[in-house]
Design an enzyme around this catalytic site. Structure first.
Site, mmCIF file in Angstrom:
data_model
loop_
_atom_site.group_PDB
_atom_site.id
_atom_site.type_symbol
_atom_site.label_atom_id
_atom_site.label_comp_id
_atom_site.label_asym_id
_atom_site.label_seq_id
_atom_site.Cartn_x
_atom_site.Cartn_y
_atom_site.Cartn_z
ATOM 1 N N HIS A 1 -7.267 -5.783 -0.627
ATOM 2 C CA HIS A 1 -6.093 -5.074 -0.118
ATOM 3 C C HIS A 1 -5.390 -5.793 1.043
ATOM 4 O O HIS A 1 -4.173 -5.873 1.095
ATOM 5 C CB HIS A 1 -6.524 -3.670 0.326
ATOM 6 C CG HIS A 1 -5.436 -2.647 0.259
ATOM 7 N ND1 HIS A 1 -4.855 -2.242 -0.927
ATOM 8 C CD2 HIS A 1 -4.808 -1.951 1.241
ATOM 9 C CE1 HIS A 1 -3.934 -1.323 -0.673
ATOM 10 N NE2 HIS A 1 -3.884 -1.139 0.636
ATOM 11 N N SER B 1 0.828 -1.205 0.000
ATOM 12 C CA SER B 1 0.000 0.000 0.000
ATOM 13 C C SER B 1 0.869 1.265 0.000
ATOM 14 O O SER B 1 1.670 1.457 -0.916
ATOM 15 C CB SER B 1 -0.960 -0.066 1.201
ATOM 16 O OG SER B 1 -1.971 0.894 1.095
ATOM 17 N N ASP C 1 -9.490 -5.434 -5.017
ATOM 18 C CA ASP C 1 -8.866 -4.393 -4.191
ATOM 19 C C ASP C 1 -9.509 -3.046 -4.474
ATOM 20 O O ASP C 1 -9.464 -2.545 -5.596
ATOM 21 C CB ASP C 1 -7.363 -4.339 -4.500
ATOM 22 C CG ASP C 1 -6.571 -3.611 -3.437
ATOM 23 O OD1 ASP C 1 -7.116 -2.671 -2.831
ATOM 24 O OD2 ASP C 1 -5.401 -3.976 -3.231
#
Length: 340
Positions: free
Chosen positions: A316, A113, A283
């Site tokens: 994610h 991320s 995601d």
């Protein structure tokens, strides 16, 4: 930082100084603990240590293990006067310098991320690359204009202009009263399921077990600066990877010598820098459309130095906490490190 020097098989008490160092860098609103909420058989740091790597886990400034400062403390607004630009400019290079001195070796990097965003921005400016062997980017975030998370889109619209404090609070603490009120206001919007905040932010993760999520929620989320959240919101709204926009031309002139903030040109990333990118079809933050924009800026990368792995059912959080991430992602990641 935390360090795992030995896997479970050990080395008879003798540490191997020639082990290959790997640095793990987490994303926003969490800290290094997110890497280790799974069992030793499933968590990336332990798998890497068992595979013979020297594992280092970073913790971004403002999170529980990284709240010290030479002259300021976390109750002062000045302490929180930073965005991810400072992580690119100061923190990541300092971490790499330290690891380089400690180990005497080049480093493999794993980012998740925001840990991918600060790495890509650094590489584009020529930073770190002399100390780097390769980089693995999980749920890569650079462009954010396609993100589908309802709460993320609303937050990006809410963080406008120079709102570097939220109701006068420079620290964006998800467990604090000011942020709770802010999230509550977002929760009133249709399409936001605040009974499952994690999925509201990350997308529908396929492969987390309940005990892992419980352990995660006992330890996370962590604080960041409100200014950092504003900067991420700017990235989402503008569709650009650029430095922090102070909102007024004269302020940008003061900081950058130009009216608009400078852009991080990701096509400047060295073409022979080995990169491993893995991204998921569910995601909501690292959306496939945005990853494709990132891959387009890497289109001149040397073929053998760019590996991509797409997992259609992954969202994610699956990349760091998925019960099957070893089989789906980490085995390929370790094979990539061994090749480089």
């Amino acid at each position: 930082m935390q360090r795992i020097q030995e896997g479970r098989s050990g080395g008879g008490g003798v540490l191997d100084k020639n082990k290959q160092p790997v640095l793990l860098q987490h994303g926003v609103l969490v800290d290094g603990i997110t890497w280790v909420v799974n069992t030793p058989e499933q968590a990336l740091p332990f798998i890497l240590a068992d595979s013979g790597f020297d594992v280092w886990i970073a913790n971004t400034r403002g999170t529980r293990f990284s709240r010290s400062h030479l002259t300021l403390n976390a109750t002062q607004p000045e302490y929180w006067n930073w965005s991810w630009d400072e992580l690119v400019e100061y923190d990541l290079p300092a971490t790499f310098d330290f690891l380089s001195r400690e180990t005497g070796q080049k480093i493999h990097y794993v980012g998740h991320s925001m840990g991918t965003l600060i790495a890509l921005a650094s590489f584009s400016e020529g930073k770190l690359v002399d100390k780097l062997k390769s980089a693995a980017l999980l749920s890569p975030v650079a462009y954010l204009s396609h993100m589908t998370t309802a709460i993320g889109v609303l937050a990006a619209k809410a963080f406008v202009g120079e709102m570097t404090t939220l109701m006068g609070v420079a620290e964006f603490n998800p467990k604090g009263e000011a942020v709770a009120k802010f999230l509550h206001s977002l929760c009133k919007n249709p399409g936001v399921d605040c009974y499952d905040l994690m999925s509201s932010f990350t997308g529908k993760n396929c492969c987390l077990n309940v005990s892992t999520v419980d352990l995660f929620l006992k330890n996370e989320p962590q604080s960041t600066s409100t200014k950092n959240m504003v900067h991420l919101a700017q990235t989402a709204r503008k569709g650009l990877v650029s430095k922090y926009d102070y909102g007024r031309e004269e302020l940008n002139m003061e900081h950058y010598g130009q009216r608009k903030p400078p852009i991080y040109n990701l096509s400047n990333i060295p073409r022979d820098l080995p990169l491993f990118l893995s991204y998921g079809g569910r995601d909501a933050l690292s959306d496939v459309g945005d990853v494709e924009l990132l891959l387009d800026s890497l289109k001149f990368h040397d073929g053998e130095d760019l590996t991509t792995l797409f997992l259609k059912d992954y969202a994610h959080a699956d990349f760091i906490m998925g019960v099957n991430a070893k089989e789906m992602v980490y085995n390929a990641l370790i094979a990539f490190f061994r090749r480089h």
